[in-house]
Design a protein around this motif. Structure first.
Motif, PDB file in Angstrom:
ATOM      1  N   ALA A 110     -11.714  56.351  12.749  1.00 23.82           N
ATOM      2  CA  ALA A 110     -12.721  57.337  12.343  1.00 23.82           C
ATOM      3  C   ALA A 110     -13.489  56.869  11.111  1.00 23.82           C
ATOM      4  O   ALA A 110     -14.695  57.126  10.997  1.00 23.82           O
ATOM      5  CB  ALA A 110     -12.050  58.685  12.070  1.00 23.82           C
ATOM      6  N   VAL A 111     -12.816  56.192  10.189  1.00 22.39           N
ATOM      7  CA  VAL A 111     -13.497  55.656   9.003  1.00 22.39           C
ATOM      8  C   VAL A 111     -14.600  54.689   9.420  1.00 22.39           C
ATOM      9  O   VAL A 111     -15.746  54.770   8.959  1.00 22.39           O
ATOM     10  CB  VAL A 111     -12.498  54.954   8.067  1.00 22.39           C
ATOM     11  CG1 VAL A 111     -13.240  54.173   6.976  1.00 22.39           C
ATOM     12  CG2 VAL A 111     -11.565  55.967   7.416  1.00 22.39           C
ATOM     13  N   MET A 112     -14.271  53.765  10.318  1.00 22.20           N
ATOM     14  CA  MET A 112     -15.267  52.783  10.752  1.00 22.20           C
ATOM     15  C   MET A 112     -16.401  53.446  11.523  1.00 22.20           C
ATOM     16  O   MET A 112     -17.571  53.103  11.334  1.00 22.20           O
ATOM     17  CB  MET A 112     -14.588  51.700  11.596  1.00 22.20           C
ATOM     18  CG  MET A 112     -13.675  50.788  10.790  1.00 22.20           C
ATOM     19  SD  MET A 112     -13.059  49.375  11.731  1.00 22.20           S
ATOM     20  CE  MET A 112     -11.923  50.206  12.833  1.00 22.20           C
ATOM     21  N   ARG A 113     -16.077  54.393  12.380  1.00 23.17           N
ATOM     22  CA  ARG A 113     -17.109  55.071  13.160  1.00 23.17           C
ATOM     23  C   ARG A 113     -18.042  55.863  12.235  1.00 23.17           C
ATOM     24  O   ARG A 113     -19.265  55.833  12.404  1.00 23.17           O
ATOM     25  CB  ARG A 113     -16.460  56.010  14.173  1.00 23.17           C
ATOM     26  CG  ARG A 113     -15.666  55.304  15.273  1.00 23.17           C
ATOM     27  CD  ARG A 113     -16.585  54.692  16.309  1.00 23.17           C
ATOM     28  NE  ARG A 113     -15.820  54.205  17.454  1.00 23.17           N
ATOM     29  CZ  ARG A 113     -15.420  52.955  17.623  1.00 23.17           C
ATOM     30  NH1 ARG A 113     -15.706  52.049  16.688  1.00 23.17           N
ATOM     31  NH2 ARG A 113     -14.738  52.588  18.681  1.00 23.17           N
ATOM     32  N   SER A 114     -17.481  56.571  11.264  1.00 23.20           N
ATOM     33  CA  SER A 114     -18.305  57.396  10.380  1.00 23.20           C
ATOM     34  C   SER A 114     -19.174  56.538   9.466  1.00 23.20           C
ATOM     35  O   SER A 114     -20.218  56.997   8.991  1.00 23.20           O
ATOM     36  CB  SER A 114     -17.428  58.322   9.533  1.00 23.20           C
ATOM     37  OG  SER A 114     -16.633  57.585   8.631  1.00 23.20           O
ATOM     38  N   SER A 115     -18.748  55.309   9.224  1.00 19.74           N
ATOM     39  CA  SER A 115     -19.537  54.391   8.394  1.00 19.74           C
ATOM     40  C   SER A 115     -20.459  53.512   9.226  1.00 19.74           C
ATOM     41  O   SER A 115     -21.055  52.564   8.707  1.00 19.74           O
ATOM     42  CB  SER A 115     -18.602  53.515   7.552  1.00 19.74           C
ATOM     43  OG  SER A 115     -17.782  54.300   6.717  1.00 19.74           O
ATOM     44  N   GLN A 116     -20.534  53.807  10.529  1.00 21.73           N
ATOM     45  CA  GLN A 116     -21.434  53.117  11.460  1.00 21.73           C
ATOM     46  C   GLN A 116     -21.050  51.663  11.708  1.00 21.73           C
ATOM     47  O   GLN A 116     -21.905  50.835  12.029  1.00 21.73           O
ATOM     48  CB  GLN A 116     -22.887  53.190  10.955  1.00 21.73           C
ATOM     49  CG  GLN A 116     -23.381  54.601  10.661  1.00 21.73           C
ATOM     50  CD  GLN A 116     -23.268  55.538  11.859  1.00 21.73           C
ATOM     51  OE1 GLN A 116     -23.613  55.163  12.975  1.00 21.73           O
ATOM     52  NE2 GLN A 116     -22.769  56.744  11.635  1.00 21.73           N
ATOM     53  N   TYR A 117     -19.762  51.336  11.566  1.00 24.10           N
ATOM     54  CA  TYR A 117     -19.292  49.996  11.920  1.00 24.10           C
ATOM     55  C   TYR A 117     -18.764  50.029  13.358  1.00 24.10           C
ATOM     56  O   TYR A 117     -17.756  50.670  13.638  1.00 24.10           O
ATOM     57  CB  TYR A 117     -18.188  49.532  10.965  1.00 24.10           C
ATOM     58  CG  TYR A 117     -18.691  49.267   9.565  1.00 24.10           C
ATOM     59  CD1 TYR A 117     -19.517  48.184   9.303  1.00 24.10           C
ATOM     60  CD2 TYR A 117     -18.329  50.100   8.508  1.00 24.10           C
ATOM     61  CE1 TYR A 117     -19.985  47.939   8.016  1.00 24.10           C
ATOM     62  CE2 TYR A 117     -18.790  49.870   7.221  1.00 24.10           C
ATOM     63  CZ  TYR A 117     -19.618  48.784   6.985  1.00 24.10           C
ATOM     64  OH  TYR A 117     -20.077  48.543   5.714  1.00 24.10           O
ATOM     65  N   GLN A 118     -19.473  49.355  14.244  1.00 20.39           N
ATOM     66  CA  GLN A 118     -19.100  49.353  15.665  1.00 20.39           C
ATOM     67  C   GLN A 118     -18.201  48.152  15.967  1.00 20.39           C
ATOM     68  O   GLN A 118     -18.499  47.316  16.806  1.00 20.39           O
ATOM     69  CB  GLN A 118     -20.356  49.337  16.534  1.00 20.39           C
ATOM     70  CG  GLN A 118     -21.274  50.530  16.315  1.00 20.39           C
ATOM     71  CD  GLN A 118     -20.566  51.855  16.586  1.00 20.39           C
ATOM     72  OE1 GLN A 118     -19.804  51.991  17.537  1.00 20.39           O
ATOM     73  NE2 GLN A 118     -20.814  52.844  15.718  1.00 20.39           N
ATOM     74  N   VAL A 119     -17.101  48.078  15.264  1.00 15.26           N
ATOM     75  CA  VAL A 119     -16.138  46.998  15.472  1.00 15.26           C
ATOM     76  C   VAL A 119     -15.263  47.351  16.668  1.00 15.26           C
ATOM     77  O   VAL A 119     -14.776  48.475  16.770  1.00 15.26           O
ATOM     78  CB  VAL A 119     -15.255  46.810  14.215  1.00 15.26           C
ATOM     79  CG1 VAL A 119     -14.226  45.720  14.438  1.00 15.26           C
ATOM     80  CG2 VAL A 119     -16.128  46.487  13.005  1.00 15.26           C
ATOM     81  N   PRO A 120     -15.054  46.418  17.614  1.00  8.20           N
ATOM     82  CA  PRO A 120     -14.177  46.722  18.754  1.00  8.20           C
ATOM     83  C   PRO A 120     -12.763  47.029  18.289  1.00  8.20           C
ATOM     84  O   PRO A 120     -12.157  46.237  17.555  1.00  8.20           O
ATOM     85  CB  PRO A 120     -14.240  45.445  19.597  1.00  8.20           C
ATOM     86  CG  PRO A 120     -14.692  44.372  18.663  1.00  8.20           C
ATOM     87  CD  PRO A 120     -15.581  45.043  17.671  1.00  8.20           C
TER      88      PRO A 120
END
Length: 390
Positions: free
Chosen positions: A235-245
């Motif tokens: 959720a941290v990565m998604r909310s920060s717009q990082y589309q890491v697999p």
């Protein structure tokens, strides 16, 4: 190397350091309890710290470098709490078998892509609401600490308010320095002089397999790590717009757990709290340059692991109130951003609010953390609202 030098920034390095400081200081005592419950002596406990530092350091550094994003890993704090109450009835070698088994389950989940597929079904406002709920208690921690340690926390808060206006890029660094300075000034000089300066050493123990322990401890360790750590971490990565697999990340944490388990690396996962520190605007205004914080965290984790007992003793000098206030201040902006994202869209507002409240409540069913139930119940509200409109 040229790319790293070009993107280098002091604020990102500080974010990585603060993440490591908070990660170690806030929960290393729980890791100690888990190690002691497994029957580990002082030498083995040092090996645990070294293995955890090595695993987190290597995974943070190389994953952040590869994906050019602040990928922060951590040990499983709820997993350590579970182990502290569960390992007393089995041998230490059987505990190692449990760690390897839980790591293998995480690896299997990552390789199959199941976790990534499930997370992609969660709307961003729901994920943001869950993350805000996870971080909310850290914001409250500022003012709970203010009540018990008024001068120290008030000084840190005033520093934050003043410096944020004039030097926003370096606000966390200066708040950290003020907190350390005040803590050292009022600490016992004898305590500081007794901090050992030494490098630890690894202790390898081969696993033994106890089917009852694998099922009764290994599966709960896997579940609590996935629900309480990896879900908020994604959720941290998604909310920060990082589309890491996500699947490769889960796979690599599983691999690290399997390889380092015989040395004491009981469970690795994606971080949430410390990752939020490395993903916010205070780290760097340009999201593309925040991966430096991941590299920084990797280096500091590795140094902390190598230092072993010295680092643990040093962290014990810092008062809990300083660590709690620093964590809350570093996460203020992230909490605000996620609350805004959660409730800004009328379509998701009620479901996101329910997700937030369930997560904050800390409610747990069947040993599964509230972050998971927040998403489940919030998604159920969202689904019910869509059905009702039809």
């Amino acid at each position: 190397m040229l790319s790293i030098l070009k993107d280098f920034s002091l604020s990102a390095v500080v974010a990585g350091f603060v993440a490591v400081l908070i990660g170690f200081a806030s929960s290393v005592a729980i890791v100690f309890q888990a190690a002691q419950a497994s029957g580990a002596d002082s030498n083995v406990i040092v090996s645990w710290i070294m293995a955890l530092g090595l695993g987190m350091g290597a995974s943070c550094f190389f994953l952040s470098l590869w994906y050019k994003a602040p990928v922060i890993t951590a040990w499983s704090t709820p997993g350590a709490a579970l182990l502290a109450t569960s390992l007393g009835q089995i041998s230490y070698a059987e505990s190692i078998g449990v760690f390897i088994f839980a790591g293998a389950l995480a690896l299997l989940t990552g390789v199959t892509g199941l976790f990534d597929k499930l997370m992609r079904l969660v709307p961003l406002p729901i994920a943001c609401a869950m993350l805000a709920g996870v971080l909310f208690k850290f914001g409250l921690g500022i003012f709970e600490s203010l009540k018990t340690d008024t001068f120290l926390v008030a000084a840190m808060l005033v520093t934050y308010l003043v410096v944020k206006y004039f030097l926003p890029r370096y606000v966390i660094l200066i708040v950290l320095l003020v907190g350390i300075l005040l803590s050292v000034m009022r600490s016992d000089d004898a305590m500081l002089s007794q901090i050992p300066l030494s490098i630890g050493h690894f202790v390898w123990v081969s696993p033994e397999w106890n089917i009852s322990a694998l099922i009764g401890i290994g599966i709960p360790l896997f579940i609590v790590t996935m629900t309480a750590q990896n879900i908020p971490g994604v959720a941290v990565m998604r909310s920060s717009q990082y589309q890491v697999p996500v699947s490769p990340l889960i796979s690599w944490t599983g691999i690290a757990s399997v390889i380092l388990a015989p040395l004491g690396g009981f469970a690795f996962n994606l971080a949430a709290i410390t990752a939020a520190i490395c993903s916010g605007n205070e780290c760097h205004r340009d999201p593309k340059r925040r991966y430096i914080a991941g590299l920084s965290a990797g280096v500091f984790y590795l140094l902390a692991g190598l230092a072993g007992t010295s680092v643990v003793a040093l962290f014990s000098v810092f008062p809990h109130t300083m660590i709690a206030a620093l964590a809350g201040i570093a996460l203020l902006a992230t909490i605000g951003v996620n609350l805004k994202s959660a409730v800004s869209d009328d379509q998701y507002r009620e479901a996101a609010l329910v997700t937030f409240l369930v997560t904050v409540s800390g409610v747990s069913f069947a040993g599964i953390a509230s972050a998971f139930w927040g998403i489940v119940i919030g998604s159920a509200f969202l689904l019910a609202a869509k059905v009702a409109k039809k």
